[in-house]
Write an enzyme that holds these catalytic residues in place. Structure first.
Site, short mmCIF file in Angstrom:
data_model
loop_
_atom_site.label_atom_id
_atom_site.label_comp_id
_atom_site.label_asym_id
_atom_site.label_seq_id
_atom_site.Cartn_x
_atom_site.Cartn_y
_atom_site.Cartn_z
N ASP A 163 0.74 2.57 -9.61
CA ASP A 163 1.35 1.35 -10.12
C ASP A 163 0.26 0.30 -10.30
O ASP A 163 -0.74 0.32 -9.59
CB ASP A 163 2.42 0.83 -9.16
CG ASP A 163 3.69 1.67 -9.16
OD1 ASP A 163 3.96 2.33 -10.19
OD2 ASP A 163 4.41 1.65 -8.15
N ASP A 213 7.65 2.95 -15.62
CA ASP A 213 8.83 2.25 -15.09
C ASP A 213 9.47 1.38 -16.17
O ASP A 213 10.70 1.34 -16.31
CB ASP A 213 8.45 1.37 -13.89
CG ASP A 213 7.89 2.16 -12.73
OD1 ASP A 213 8.23 3.36 -12.60
OD2 ASP A 213 7.10 1.59 -11.95
#
EC number: 3.4.23.36
Length: 156
Positions: free
Chosen positions: A113, A130
Site C-alpha cells: 500500500d 483498492d
C-alpha cells in the site's frame, strides 16, 4: 469484432490495464518513491490483512483464501455469462486488482500500500488496486440502478 467476443476483449483489456498500473505504482513505491502534500502522501506500508488490516491474524493463510475467492469468481463469471457480458469492464477491473494484490501476498507476504489521505481525517493507507475495486463496484451498482429504472419506465 464479433459481438460475442467484444465483452471478453473488454474484460481482459480492463484486467490487464488495472493489473499493470497497480504493479507499476507498487514497483515505484518499492524502489523508494516518496512524496508528501497537504492532502495525500505517497509512502510505503505492507498490509498483511485485508481492508483496514482486518483478518491479519490469518497471516500467510490469507493468500489462500484470497486465491480461492478469485478462482470462484472467475469460474462463476465465465459460467454465468450474462453478468460478465453486462459488467465486463467492471469485473475486469475488479479481478485485475484482486490478482495484483494476490501476487503481492505471494511475493511480499502482504499487499503493498502507498497512498495515505490525511486531510480532515486520517484514512487507511491504500493502493491503486483498492481504488479500482471501489470504482468497479460503483460501476456495477450504477449500471444496475439505471437498468432497473429503464425497466420500470418501460412498465409504466
Amino acid at each position: 469484432m464479433a459481438k460475442t467476443f467484444k465483452f471478453i476483449f473488454y474484460f481482459w483489456g480492463a484486467f490487464v490495464l488495472v493489473f499493470a498500473l497497480d504493479q507499476w505504482v507498487k514497483s515505484l513505491t518499492l524502489a523508494g518513491l516518496r512524496w508528501q502534500s497537504e492532502y495525500l502522501d505517497l509512502t510505503y506500508a505492507l498490509n498483511t490483512g485485508v481492508a483496514f488490516s482486518m483478518l491479519s491474524f490469518l497471516e500467510h493463510n490469507l493468500k489462500y483464501l484470497h486465491l480461492a475467492l478469485i478462482v470462484v469468481l472467475f469460474i462463476y463469471l465465465f459460467w454465468q455469462k450474462t453478468l460478465l457480458k453486462t459488467h465486463s469492464i467492471a469485473f475486469g477491473m475488479m479481478l485485475g486488482a484482486g490478482v495484483s494484490n494476490l501476487l503481492d501476498r505471494f511475493i511480499h507476504g502482504g499487499v503493498v500500500d502507498m497512498f495515505f489521505w490525511h486531510k480532515w481525517f486520517n484514512f487507511a493507507i491504500f493502493n491503486v488496486a483498492d481504488v479500482m475495486i471501489n470504482i468497479s463496484v460503483a460501476l456495477i451498482l450504477i449500471q444496475e440502478i439505471f437498468k432497473k429504472r429503464k425497466k420500470d419506465d418501460r412498465m409504466d
